[in-house]
Design a protein around this motif. Structure first.
Motif, PDB file in Angstrom:
ATOM      1  N   ARG A 112      49.737 -20.051  56.509  1.00  0.00           N
ATOM      2  CA  ARG A 112      48.857 -19.761  55.390  1.00  0.00           C
ATOM      3  C   ARG A 112      48.797 -20.951  54.436  1.00  0.00           C
ATOM      4  O   ARG A 112      49.812 -21.438  53.970  1.00  0.00           O
ATOM      5  N   GLU A 160      45.874 -18.478  50.348  1.00  0.00           N
ATOM      6  CA  GLU A 160      46.590 -17.687  49.339  1.00  0.00           C
ATOM      7  C   GLU A 160      45.646 -17.291  48.205  1.00  0.00           C
ATOM      8  O   GLU A 160      45.634 -16.135  47.762  1.00  0.00           O
ATOM      9  N   ARG A 201      46.824 -11.903  55.308  1.00  0.00           N
ATOM     10  CA  ARG A 201      48.211 -11.492  55.037  1.00  0.00           C
ATOM     11  C   ARG A 201      49.146 -11.863  56.178  1.00  0.00           C
ATOM     12  O   ARG A 201      50.300 -12.233  55.952  1.00  0.00           O
ATOM     13  N   LYS A 228      47.157 -23.000  50.870  1.00  0.00           N
ATOM     14  CA  LYS A 228      46.952 -22.651  49.469  1.00  0.00           C
ATOM     15  C   LYS A 228      45.590 -21.979  49.279  1.00  0.00           C
ATOM     16  O   LYS A 228      45.465 -20.999  48.528  1.00  0.00           O
TER      17      LYS A 228
END
Length: 208
Positions: free
Chosen positions: A137, A142, A132, A139
């Motif tokens: 970040r 995620e 988080r 893909k």
């Protein structure tokens, strides 16, 4: 214990190789086609389910085919359960649950309940926190975050429901003992009723 019905659980139950590329994801849903939930959820609601049941009652061939399908699914699930090797680490256990079929999660939650302790959930929460608050970040990160959040919700609700069922079984056992000791002539009917409730509660957790 009521069957888990969590939309976010569609993010888990994927294969190791295709879990990043496959757009369709499994769901955990209430099962209505058969008593043990072997064939998955009904596709068109209550009416379709009733029509299916009526067909089984009238069509011998359909009934035999359905029975054969249930038997084959039981064997497949039994073989799958016997082939799974449970990891010894919390990190490995996370991957184990992510790679478990959605309809097998309730069984695995029951089987591995002692492993789903504070240490495990702390490890899971730490990985979620890292994802988080990651500065860059990707893909894949995620996707991983979505999967872990879904799994965390399923496992938390699943362990809570399992613990509740365990408590209810203790109370049912105590109630059953009182009934058996009663001199009431209607006790036999009550015993049958309680035994059926207990059977329904534990059915999904036993190896089919």
């Amino acid at each position: 214990m009521a069957a888990l019905s969590i939309a976010s659980a569609s993010a888990i139950g994927r294969s190791t190789k295709s879990r990043r590329s496959c757009p369709s994801r499994r769901r955990i849903s209430c099962i209505g086609w058969d008593p043990e939930g072997l064939l998955g959820p009904p596709q068109s609601g209550h009416i379709a389910r009733r029509e299916f049941q009526k067909r089984l009652e009238k069509d011998v061939d359909a009934r035999e085919a359905f029975t054969r399908q249930v038997r084959e699914e039981r064997e497949r699930r039994r073989a799958l359960r016997q082939s799974r090797v449970v990891p010894e680490t919390a990190a490995g256990l996370i991957e184990y649950f992510l790679d478990t079929e959605a309809r097998e999660l309730e069984f695995e939650i029951a089987r591995l309940r002692p492993r789903l302790d504070k240490e495990f959930f702390t490890h899971l929460q730490n990985e979620l926190g890292q994802l988080r608050f990651s500065v860059s970040r990707t893909k894949d990160m995620e996707d991983r975050l979505i999967e872990l959040e879904a799994m965390q919700k399923v496992l938390l609700e699943g362990t809570e429901a399992y613990d509740k069922m365990q408590s209810e079984l203790v109370l049912a056992k105590q109630r059953l003992a009182k009934i058996l000791q009663s001199e009431d002539k209607k006790a036999t009917e009550q015993v049958a009723e309680y035994m059926e409730k207990i059977r329904a509660a534990v059915l999904k957790y036993i190896t089919v």
